[in-house]
Scaffold this active site. Structure first.
Site, PDB file in Angstrom:
ATOM      1  N   GLU B 275       0.812  -1.212   0.000  1.00 18.37           N
ATOM      2  CA  GLU B 275       0.000   0.000   0.000  1.00 18.37           C
ATOM      3  C   GLU B 275       0.854   1.274   0.000  1.00 18.37           C
ATOM      4  O   GLU B 275       0.466   2.294  -0.555  1.00 18.37           O
ATOM      5  CB  GLU B 275      -0.913  -0.024   1.238  1.00 18.37           C
ATOM      6  N   HIS B 304       8.400 -26.922   0.163  1.00 17.24           N
ATOM      7  CA  HIS B 304       7.789 -28.079  -0.485  1.00 17.24           C
ATOM      8  C   HIS B 304       6.706 -27.665  -1.473  1.00 17.24           C
ATOM      9  O   HIS B 304       5.977 -28.515  -1.985  1.00 17.24           O
ATOM     10  CB  HIS B 304       7.223 -29.022   0.569  1.00 17.24           C
ATOM     11  N   LYS B 417     -14.381   1.349  -3.675  1.00 17.34           N
ATOM     12  CA  LYS B 417     -15.267   1.776  -2.583  1.00 17.34           C
ATOM     13  C   LYS B 417     -16.486   2.535  -3.121  1.00 17.34           C
ATOM     14  O   LYS B 417     -17.609   2.326  -2.665  1.00 17.34           O
ATOM     15  CB  LYS B 417     -14.496   2.646  -1.585  1.00 17.34           C
TER      16      LYS B 417
END
Lengths: 427, 427
Positions: B275, B304, B417
């Protein structure tokens, strides 16, 4: 499950030459599917059709007593990620699965405490130790430490151990010698493609999950993913789209799950994408250092930490937005304590809020002209998860073909293993 | 904590011009530190020295009764990641912290069940609701749903709620009006830099962690990170190294923690890096779409699944290898059940195995000529964690300066938003 590629940035026309290029490989997969058996690199696609499922179910049934309440799965990488992905995505049942992967005293102590403090007899638990090769240091160490610790409370607990390993491995030989219960998987099936072998199916079956439904979902993904009907073959189409966008510079794949219970599914995808496609050499032996770097995001959580980077930062991420219909029944009361803080919340369910967030994110991706694929689950269950996992495995096989790499090996893992062995010898 | 950059691929000589370039900014930080106050973008560096800590401790003490056993932290992004990072890294105490971030009915139900089934009176729990702006949809929705659900069991529980928000926000006003307990944070301190404000310190203090030691660790990182003595100023040196390697094409930062309890610390770092540095425009208003994509790996688990990509795939990752000395006391018995499977395990502690793995990984990175920094914790405690978190925050400020971006804003978050609000309005 509904998958839409309309925002992938790649048209059906752009895909056409690659569909043609992939045709021999598609035929190869369809032949493997038709012929059955486990003698090819891609043979994992025969697992969901295999008779081993009956054997797994029968063995699982033997352990499903009223007393059993905990299964500890000891395994790492391909030996536990698929199991954990499915287990975390589904509602909990009476038998709990605990996962022990790396060595960690704090995590180990928690598990040991669970098996000794709240348990009164050893039939309440089962240990499943999984190592394909039989030589995975962490898995063998954890198995040794756990069994010797349990011995103090219960005596010999080898009758509470089931080993899953390659047929004919040293680990398998040892189980026969010591009369320890075991299941095997076909040698040609690699760890990251083994979720529909005993590796994934046995612990899930013991915990009460419907492994037949899982395999039904996988089977339909195999029918679709080996089909010559392009519109049906989503695995192939997604492979082409991902490949073309990677060539356009989108070399990070972001799995954006709008459901926290899918974080482990993301970790399974990480291995599948990272290990299958991240290669130093191509199939002609040319040094290429190619690969797609997989990242996992959780919505809406990571919107509050990563959205700025995704929308503002480097344009190098190809995203799959995964959401689930109608997940959240709780609702915000009509009489709120803080009615002035966020508009239009009163009386809405949490599902409505989540749908608005997902819709908002999709619109923002569109506006930013960033490529993405949408995947909407009607329901999270064994059938849909089996379908999704198998579709992804086929997609990765097609991607390996397009990128001209061997999607089934992992030669660069040896580098640190050799060094670790040296250090262990001198320690 | 010992940090070594000798394998970063950047020499002290290469760093010199950038140390000079950063000198005015270093001075700026040193001035902010000297002058105190909270009127600058970088003022978060004054938090560990602030008198607010006494107030936080006093308030926390008021809630630390013998009855209290659970604190639910409702918050998302900068409002919970730092707290969770520290909490998960440290041994558990008598008071448990539960975190509620995104909306999820299954997660919500688990928490509600904990607060109603095993609790008999409301003094056993405390709800801490954290939203800097006061307008975070998920946090407000979760707070409303939780308080109304608890009402059914306990009546009004507003006396079990503490709100943390910006001084003067609507949320703050509401708490005054409704006589709800609250703490504030300075407006200039951004969410991702707020861990040493009430946001992080209050819940941790209530749970019994030593927040003075956390701040002591942070203070020493600030003394070092504002110092003109280059060898002391690790934050600046790491910023330069990361910046130069980013320009060399290493634009992914891999935090590789060889301890599963640090996964949440990785998630905190993800926000801080992603950010702060992921920006569409630079400080001159030029479109740049820059940033560093943070990824988090857990050793040995991810060896792994991801090692093949890291060692064989694209050479685009700059790695920090973080390990902890002597973590694991359990040992493999000398009399193994399976002595033939992995050599040189008998009688070794799990710590020895882990050290061999870390050593093996370091050697493999060196051989592959991939750039990395090593960070070894002598001990995971409040002091060392406070030091590490503050050092990282300073590093990111310096990186913002080097990359010529505003490390303190997040303008592109608005995109989704706005779209979400529209959808909520029409839902």
């Amino acid at each position: 499950m509904n998958i839409s590629s309309k925002n992938s940035g790649i048209s059906a026309n752009q895909q056409k030459p690659f569909v043609k290029q992939l045709e021999p490989y598609r035929k190869h997969l369809a032949d493997i599917h038709k012929n059955g058996g486990f003698d090819q690199l891609e043979s994992s696609i025969n697992l969901p059709f295999s008779k081993h499922i009956d054997q797994i179910l029968a063995k699982a049934k033997g352990y499903q007593t009223k007393t059993l309440n905990t299964v500890v799965v000891i395994g790492i990488g391909g030996s536990n990620l698929g199991t954990q992905a499915i287990y975390e995505a589904l509602p909990k049942k009476n038998v709990e699965l605990l996962f022990l992967d790396t060595v960690s005293s704090s995590h180990f102590s928690n598990i040991l405490e669970r098996l000794t403090k709240t348990h009164k007899n050893k039939k309440q638990f089962l240990i499943v130790s999984i190592s394909k090769s039989g030589g995975t240091a962490e898995t063998i160490a954890n198995t040794e430490v756990l069994l010797s610790s349990l011995k103090k409370s219960y005596g010999d607990v080898r009758d509470r151990l089931v080993v899953i390993t390659d047929e004919g491995s040293k680990f398998h030989d040892e189980t026969i010698k010591q009369k320890i219960d075991s299941l095997t998987l076909p040698k040609m099936v690699g760890g990251r493609f083994s979720v529909f072998s005993a590796v994934g199916l046995f612990p899930l079956a013991v915990a009460g999950y419907d492994i037949r439904a899982l395999c039904r979902g996988a089977k339909s993904a195999i029918e679709d993913g080996t089909s010559s009907i392009t519109t049906k073959n989503i695995a192939m189409s997604l492979a082409i789209t991902t490949h073309l966008q990677q060539k356009n510079g989108f070399n990070i794949h972001n799995s954006f799950f709008f459901a926290p219970e899918l974080e482990c599914l993301g970790k399974w995808e990480r291995q599948l994408i990272g290990e299958s496609l991240g290669k130093e050499f191509d199939r002609n032996g040319k040094r290429v250092n190619v690969g797609i770097t997989p990242i996992v995001s959780i919505g809406s959580t990571d919107l509050h930490s990563m959205a700025q980077l995704y929308f503002g930062g480097p344009r190098d991420k190809f995203t799959t937005i995964v959401s689930i219909k109608d997940m959240h029944r709780h609702f915000v009361p009509k009489q709120q304590l803080f009615p002035t803080l966020v508009e239009n919340l009163a009386g809405k369910t949490l599902a409505t809020l989540m749908e608005a967030v997902v819709g908002g994110v999709v619109a923002a991706y569109q506006k930013s002209k960033l490529p993405f694929v949408e995947c909407v689950f009607d329901k999270l269950d064994e059938l849909s998860l089996g379908n999704f996992l198998q579709m992804r495995m086929l997609q990765i096989m097609y991607l390996g073909e397009l990128m001209n790499v061997n999607a089934f090996d992992q030669p660069n893992v040896e580098a640190y293993k050799v060094e670790t062995k040296k250090r262990l010898q001198n320690a």
